[in-house]
Motif scaffolding. Sequence first.
Motif, PDB file in Angstrom:
ATOM      1  N   SER A  82      44.682  27.820  47.830  1.00 35.75           N
ATOM      2  CA  SER A  82      44.237  29.262  48.055  1.00 35.75           C
ATOM      3  C   SER A  82      44.682  30.216  46.968  1.00 35.75           C
ATOM      4  N   LEU A  83      45.995  29.846  46.522  1.00 34.94           N
ATOM      5  CA  LEU A  83      46.485  30.599  45.542  1.00 34.94           C
ATOM      6  C   LEU A  83      46.006  30.043  44.159  1.00 34.94           C
ATOM      7  N   THR A 129      42.951  28.803  43.898  1.00 37.17           N
ATOM      8  CA  THR A 129      41.549  29.437  43.786  1.00 37.17           C
ATOM      9  C   THR A 129      41.612  31.003  43.393  1.00 37.17           C
ATOM     10  N   GLN A 130      42.491  31.725  43.898  1.00 37.97           N
ATOM     11  CA  GLN A 130      42.559  33.200  43.330  1.00 37.97           C
ATOM     12  C   GLN A 130      43.001  33.107  42.096  1.00 37.97           C
ATOM     13  N   LYS A 131      43.740  32.328  41.571  1.00 42.23           N
ATOM     14  CA  LYS A 131      44.280  32.460  40.089  1.00 42.23           C
ATOM     15  C   LYS A 131      43.144  32.016  39.123  1.00 42.23           C
ATOM     16  N   ASN A 138      39.876  32.593  40.006  1.00 40.83           N
ATOM     17  CA  ASN A 138      38.789  33.606  40.168  1.00 40.83           C
ATOM     18  C   ASN A 138      39.430  34.745  39.194  1.00 40.83           C
ATOM     19  N   GLU A 139      40.501  34.928  39.238  1.00 48.24           N
ATOM     20  CA  GLU A 139      41.229  35.921  38.168  1.00 48.24           C
ATOM     21  C   GLU A 139      40.999  35.545  36.847  1.00 48.24           C
TER      22      GLU A 139
END
Length: 160
Positions: A95-96, A98-100, A102-103
């Motif tokens: 999840s982390l 994936t978040q990075k 997307n950013e």
Amino acid sequence: MDIKKALTHSVFAVSMFVVATPQGMAATHVERDKKPELIGMGSGAIAGAVVAGPVGAVAGAIIGTVMGQNASFETLATEQQDTIETMNAKNEQLSLVTQKYNEAQLELARLRAEQHSIEDIDLAMNIQFRTSSAEIEPHFMIQLDELANFIQQMPEAQCS
């Protein structure tokens, strides 16, 4: 009852129980260690035969088998809980990441949009010379230096 007779009865009871039990007691087929079940069955049959003869051997084998299955399922449940915890930790890490990702995608889109806006800039410059002179005035020279620097940074820029 003598020991020899008790052992004969218990061996007979255990062998009959081993043939009759393969998966009859398990509600569903689950890969697990069957050693505790077999140890419980054997030790229960022997203890039951010593205490109560053939009937005790059968009862002891059944009780030992159930106790062994219980121990086996507890071990399996612990292993599954460990696996679930490991997967949850990996999902958190994913999840982390994936978040990075997307950013980074948003930043890349912003930079591409900025690049396109820079590429679309029309540079209009007027460089003037004094009459009968080939010298460039200092304030025009600063503009030309900035233009040269910009062209070096953007090799794909085209003049029209």
